[in-house]
Design an enzyme around this catalytic site. Structure first.
Site, PDB file in Angstrom:
ATOM      1  NE  ARG A  35      45.498  40.800  30.161  1.00 37.98           N
ATOM      2  CZ  ARG A  35      46.277  39.717  30.352  1.00 37.98           C
ATOM      3  NH1 ARG A  35      47.558  39.867  30.450  1.00 37.98           N
ATOM      4  NH2 ARG A  35      45.764  38.509  30.426  1.00 37.98           N
ATOM      5  CB  THR A  36      39.725  43.380  33.385  1.00 33.50           C
ATOM      6  OG1 THR A  36      40.028  43.125  32.012  1.00 33.50           O
ATOM      7  CG2 THR A  36      38.597  44.383  33.485  1.00 33.50           C
ATOM      8  CE  LYS A  53      26.253  29.711  50.237  1.00 33.74           C
ATOM      9  NZ  LYS A  53      26.197  30.827  51.203  1.00 33.74           N
ATOM     10  NE  ARG A  56      36.383  39.873  32.393  1.00 34.52           N
ATOM     11  CZ  ARG A  56      37.599  39.905  31.870  1.00 34.52           C
ATOM     12  NH1 ARG A  56      38.378  38.838  31.947  1.00 34.52           N
ATOM     13  NH2 ARG A  56      38.034  40.983  31.268  1.00 34.52           N
ATOM     14  CG  HIS A  60      36.402  44.029  27.929  1.00 38.37           C
ATOM     15  ND1 HIS A  60      36.450  44.887  29.017  1.00 38.37           N
ATOM     16  CD2 HIS A  60      37.406  43.120  28.129  1.00 38.37           C
ATOM     17  CE1 HIS A  60      37.418  44.504  29.831  1.00 38.37           C
ATOM     18  NE2 HIS A  60      38.014  43.431  29.320  1.00 38.37           N
TER      19      HIS A  60
HETATM   20  N1   CP Z   1      42.153  42.092  28.259  1.00 41.13           N
HETATM   21  C1   CP Z   1      41.544  41.461  29.277  1.00 41.13           C
HETATM   22  O1   CP Z   1      40.331  41.601  29.492  1.00 41.13           O
HETATM   23  O2   CP Z   1      42.373  40.668  30.020  1.00 41.13           O
HETATM   24  P1   CP Z   1      41.934  39.825  31.285  1.00 41.13           P
HETATM   25  O3   CP Z   1      40.997  38.737  30.792  1.00 41.13           O
HETATM   26  O4   CP Z   1      43.208  39.276  31.862  1.00 41.13           O
HETATM   27  O5   CP Z   1      41.218  40.744  32.236  1.00 41.13           O
END
Ligand code: CP
Length: 309
Positions: free
Chosen positions: A58-59, A88, A109, A137
């Site tokens: 999703r993100t 590396k 991320r 998040h």
């Molecule tokens: N909600 C969320 O962060 O989903 P993903 O891990 O698929 O990005």
């Protein structure tokens, strides 16, 4: 670079929910409303880099979709630990210095709490925290809050029951913080002790005057909730798999739970789910989690517009 606690209107990075106030949330959500179903070229010539050291559906894809819908371009890597020069031995800081030269914004991320702040400290372009381990998040929290508003009219006065993995659940940490900006909010933290919410989050709720209770029984609070916010128990964060098994079996949303849930309440989940919400719940109109995930595109369009527009 401007760091944490920076009001959104002067924002250079999105690292933590603590950066947001009511005025900037209202501004962001009004922009998101205006961008629903919209495509234009306002970010033509701008480039977004997505650097993902942990998996995502999703993100990453909603950020990329958001950028493309505004006319921008996207570069990146979805398995940065294996497919970037991290393999590396390159440090996160050196990678960010380089990607700053290739893109106008970096969506990061990472599996370590604090990684986004480390990246922002050396970046020469805005860094967006797309999840830093068990930390935060914030863009998920923005779309969660937007969903509560679109489903219920306002987040003011809601009783929200956070369920599941509250210890490692970064979306819970970020959303609880944003909800402190809304009068009348009450919180129930529903989880077994091994994954119950941390003292740091509770200290912030206390400081903000938010009434809360801790329990491991959803049936103790369900008849008064407006929002059930279920989360996945994150196996990847446990060092003791016995604790994981305890946590995994604790709270499950199924047809029986839905029978006890008030008619106007909704069920949310940041997704992905495993088995903590039975698929039999999906057809219930109170199951808001797929609508919630779809809101990720307009919220991230609004955020990119604010950062780069
Ligand atoms: N909600 C969320 O962060 O989903 P993903 O891990 O698929 O990005």
């Amino acid at each position: 670079m401007v760091m944490l606690a920076t009001p959104l209107r002067k924002l250079e990075h999105v690292i933590s929910s603590e950066q947001f106030d009511r005025a900037c949330l209202d501004d962001l959500f009004a922009r998101a409303d205006a961008l629903a179903g919209h495509r234009d070229t306002r970010l033509a010539g701008r480039i977004m880099a997505t650097l993902f050291y942990e998996p995502s559906t999703r993100t990453r894809l909603s950020f990329e979709s958001a950028m493309l819908r505004l006319g921008g371009a996207v570069v990146g890597t979805e398995a940065a630990r294996e497919f970037s020069s991290a393999i590396k031995g390159e440090t996160l800081e050196d990678t960010i210095r380089m990607v700053s030269a290739y893109a106008d914004v970096i969506v990061l991320r990472h599996d370590q709490a604090g990684a986004a702040a480390r990246a922002a400290a050396v970046a020469s372009v805005p860094v967006v925290n797309a999840g830093d381990g068990p930390g935060e998040h914030p863009t998920q929290a923005l779309l969660d809050l937007y969903t509560i508003g679109s489903e219920r009219g306002t987040a003011e006065g809601v009783h929200i029951a956070f369920c599941g993995d509250l210890r490692f659940g970064r979306t819970v940490h970020s959303l609880a913080q944003l909800l402190t900006l809304y009068p009348g909010v009450r919180m129930s933290f529903v989880a077994p002790e091994v994954v119950q919410i941390g003292a740091d989050v509770l200290a912030r709720m206390t400081a903000a005057g938010i009434p809360f209770r801790l329990t491991d029984r959803l049936d103790e609070v369900i008849d008064s909730v407006d929002v059930v916010y279920q989360t996945r128990v994150q196996k990847e964060r446990f060092t003791d798999l016995a604790d994981f098994e305890v946590a995994r079996r604790a709270i499950r949303i199924d047809a029986e739970v839905m029978r006890a849930l008030p008619e106007q309440a909704i069920v949310m989940h940041p997704l992905p789910r495993v088995d903590e919400i039975a698929t039999e719940v999906d057809a219930d109109p109170r199951a808001a989690y797929f609508r919630q995930a779809r809101n990720g595109v307009v919220i991230r369009m609004a955020l990119l517009d604010l950062l780069l527009g």
